[in-house]
Write a protein that holds these residues in place. Structure first.
Motif, PDB file in Angstrom:
ATOM      1  N   LEU A  13      48.367  41.205  45.325  1.00 17.05           N
ATOM      2  CA  LEU A  13      47.939  41.105  46.578  1.00 17.05           C
ATOM      3  C   LEU A  13      47.162  42.606  46.027  1.00 17.05           C
ATOM      4  CD1 LEU A  13      46.306  40.085  48.360  1.00 17.05           C
ATOM      5  CD2 LEU A  13      47.611  40.654  49.766  1.00 17.05           C
ATOM      6  N   THR A  14      45.400  42.484  45.639  1.00 18.09           N
ATOM      7  CA  THR A  14      45.240  44.451  45.735  1.00 18.09           C
ATOM      8  C   THR A  14      44.248  43.686  47.095  1.00 18.09           C
ATOM      9  OG1 THR A  14      44.997  44.431  43.926  1.00 18.09           O
ATOM     10  CG2 THR A  14      43.485  46.051  44.723  1.00 18.09           C
ATOM     11  N   LEU A  15      44.205  44.874  48.134  1.00 22.72           N
ATOM     12  CA  LEU A  15      43.834  44.695  49.079  1.00 22.72           C
ATOM     13  C   LEU A  15      41.953  46.488  48.932  1.00 22.72           C
ATOM     14  CD1 LEU A  15      45.733  43.889  51.745  1.00 22.72           C
ATOM     15  CD2 LEU A  15      44.182  42.112  51.007  1.00 22.72           C
ATOM     16  N   ARG A  16      41.449  45.999  50.120  1.00 28.10           N
ATOM     17  CA  ARG A  16      40.543  47.348  49.115  1.00 28.10           C
ATOM     18  C   ARG A  16      40.236  46.930  51.002  1.00 28.10           C
ATOM     19  NH1 ARG A  16      38.989  49.990  45.111  1.00 28.10           N
ATOM     20  NH2 ARG A  16      38.819  48.193  44.259  1.00 28.10           N
ATOM     21  N   GLY A  55      42.413  46.453  60.397  1.00 24.78           N
ATOM     22  CA  GLY A  55      42.157  47.297  59.294  1.00 24.78           C
ATOM     23  C   GLY A  55      40.397  46.962  59.022  1.00 24.78           C
ATOM     24  N   ARG A  56      39.795  47.497  58.813  1.00 27.56           N
ATOM     25  CA  ARG A  56      38.296  46.843  57.834  1.00 27.56           C
ATOM     26  C   ARG A  56      38.680  46.178  56.526  1.00 27.56           C
ATOM     27  NH1 ARG A  56      33.801  50.503  59.914  1.00 27.56           N
ATOM     28  NH2 ARG A  56      32.946  49.148  58.705  1.00 27.56           N
ATOM     29  N   LEU A  57      38.589  45.092  56.207  1.00 35.32           N
ATOM     30  CA  LEU A  57      38.818  44.829  55.117  1.00 35.32           C
ATOM     31  C   LEU A  57      37.676  44.419  54.275  1.00 35.32           C
ATOM     32  CD1 LEU A  57      41.450  43.558  53.117  1.00 35.32           C
ATOM     33  CD2 LEU A  57      41.053  41.763  53.679  1.00 35.32           C
ATOM     34  N   THR A  58      37.228  45.062  52.625  1.00 34.58           N
ATOM     35  CA  THR A  58      35.976  45.605  52.464  1.00 34.58           C
ATOM     36  C   THR A  58      36.170  43.876  51.002  1.00 34.58           C
ATOM     37  OG1 THR A  58      36.029  47.037  51.420  1.00 34.58           O
ATOM     38  CG2 THR A  58      35.270  47.020  53.000  1.00 34.58           C
ATOM     39  N   GLY A  59      37.213  44.237  50.511  1.00 35.50           N
ATOM     40  CA  GLY A  59      38.026  43.282  48.969  1.00 35.50           C
ATOM     41  C   GLY A  59      39.234  42.868  48.969  1.00 35.50           C
ATOM     42  N   LEU A  60      39.428  41.335  48.330  1.00 32.98           N
ATOM     43  CA  LEU A  60      40.978  40.956  48.439  1.00 32.98           C
ATOM     44  C   LEU A  60      40.812  40.532  47.134  1.00 32.98           C
ATOM     45  CD1 LEU A  60      42.451  38.365  51.160  1.00 32.98           C
ATOM     46  CD2 LEU A  60      42.491  37.815  49.042  1.00 32.98           C
ATOM     47  N   VAL A  61      41.555  40.675  46.172  1.00 33.79           N
ATOM     48  CA  VAL A  61      41.551  40.335  44.915  1.00 33.79           C
ATOM     49  C   VAL A  61      43.337  39.545  44.407  1.00 33.79           C
ATOM     50  CG1 VAL A  61      41.916  40.634  42.212  1.00 33.79           C
ATOM     51  CG2 VAL A  61      40.521  41.547  43.801  1.00 33.79           C
ATOM     52  N   LEU A  62      43.438  38.807  44.396  1.00 31.41           N
ATOM     53  CA  LEU A  62      45.207  38.385  44.166  1.00 31.41           C
ATOM     54  C   LEU A  62      45.166  37.085  42.770  1.00 31.41           C
ATOM     55  CD1 LEU A  62      47.340  36.856  45.503  1.00 31.41           C
ATOM     56  CD2 LEU A  62      46.603  34.724  46.301  1.00 31.41           C
ATOM     57  N   GLY A  63      46.185  38.035  42.194  1.00 28.82           N
ATOM     58  CA  GLY A  63      46.315  38.077  40.766  1.00 28.82           C
ATOM     59  C   GLY A  63      47.588  36.742  40.672  1.00 28.82           C
ATOM     60  N   ALA A  64      47.485  36.601  39.133  1.00 30.97           N
ATOM     61  CA  ALA A  64      49.006  35.602  38.884  1.00 30.97           C
ATOM     62  C   ALA A  64      49.172  36.705  37.243  1.00 30.97           C
ATOM     63  CB  ALA A  64      48.344  34.207  38.187  1.00 30.97           C
ATOM     64  N   ASP A  65      50.570  37.382  37.410  1.00 29.61           N
ATOM     65  CA  ASP A  65      51.283  38.104  36.414  1.00 29.61           C
ATOM     66  C   ASP A  65      51.810  37.201  35.269  1.00 29.61           C
ATOM     67  OD1 ASP A  65      49.843  40.150  37.920  1.00 29.61           O
ATOM     68  OD2 ASP A  65      51.264  40.894  39.111  1.00 29.61           O
ATOM     69  N   ASP A  66      51.771  38.121  34.459  1.00 32.42           N
ATOM     70  CA  ASP A  66      52.832  38.004  33.208  1.00 32.42           C
ATOM     71  C   ASP A  66      52.600  36.516  33.196  1.00 32.42           C
ATOM     72  OD1 ASP A  66      54.860  38.419  31.316  1.00 32.42           O
ATOM     73  OD2 ASP A  66      56.695  38.928  33.091  1.00 32.42           O
ATOM     74  N   LEU A  67      51.679  35.847  32.951  1.00 27.53           N
ATOM     75  CA  LEU A  67      51.618  34.141  32.257  1.00 27.53           C
ATOM     76  C   LEU A  67      52.665  34.243  31.131  1.00 27.53           C
ATOM     77  CD1 LEU A  67      47.767  34.244  33.291  1.00 27.53           C
ATOM     78  CD2 LEU A  67      49.549  33.314  34.748  1.00 27.53           C
ATOM     79  N   VAL A  68      53.041  32.742  31.486  1.00 27.83           N
ATOM     80  CA  VAL A  68      53.419  32.252  29.901  1.00 27.83           C
ATOM     81  C   VAL A  68      52.802  30.749  29.654  1.00 27.83           C
ATOM     82  CG1 VAL A  68      56.144  33.666  30.469  1.00 27.83           C
ATOM     83  CG2 VAL A  68      55.347  31.453  31.609  1.00 27.83           C
TER      84      VAL A  68
END
Length: 115
Positions: A13-16, A55-68
């Protein structure tokens, strides 16, 4: 991911925030999974870890890691009949979407009345 026959070993999860500050957190699953319940629970844990308050959230990215390759993931035998029923329903939903299109099946609350 399931459509591509893949499973994730973790989520990031990456929050900006306003002012270009970022926050990133990664959590791993105990076993690779592509099931909605497993990924949703992990995503909620990541959001809880962010402890967002004002917090003033301007971006949110949820990514799947290490796909098999999901075909190589061993299936765990479960005694939880509720979970097994949800996994079966997930599989059936995927087959219906593959045959009739992505909008053929979804939450009942999202459907419009015919009249």
């Amino acid at each position: 991911m399931r459509r591509r026959d893949q499973a994730a070993r973790g989520l990031t999860l990456t929050l900006r925030f306003a002012g270009d500050a970022t926050w990133e957190k990664t959590r791993r699953l105990t076993a690779p999974s592509a099931h909605d319940d497993d990924l949703r629970l992990l995503a909620y844990q990541l959001m809880d870890a962010a402890a967002l308050q004002r917090g003033r959230l301007t971006g949110l990215v949820l990514g799947a890691d290490d796909l098999v390759d999901a075909g190589r993931v061993a299936e765990q035998i479960s005694l939880d009949t509720g979970r097994e029923a949800r996994l079966l329903a997930e599989h059936v939903s995927d087959r219906i979407r593959a045959k009739y299109g992505a909008r053929a099946i979804g939450p009942a609350g999202a459907l419009r009345r015919a009249s």
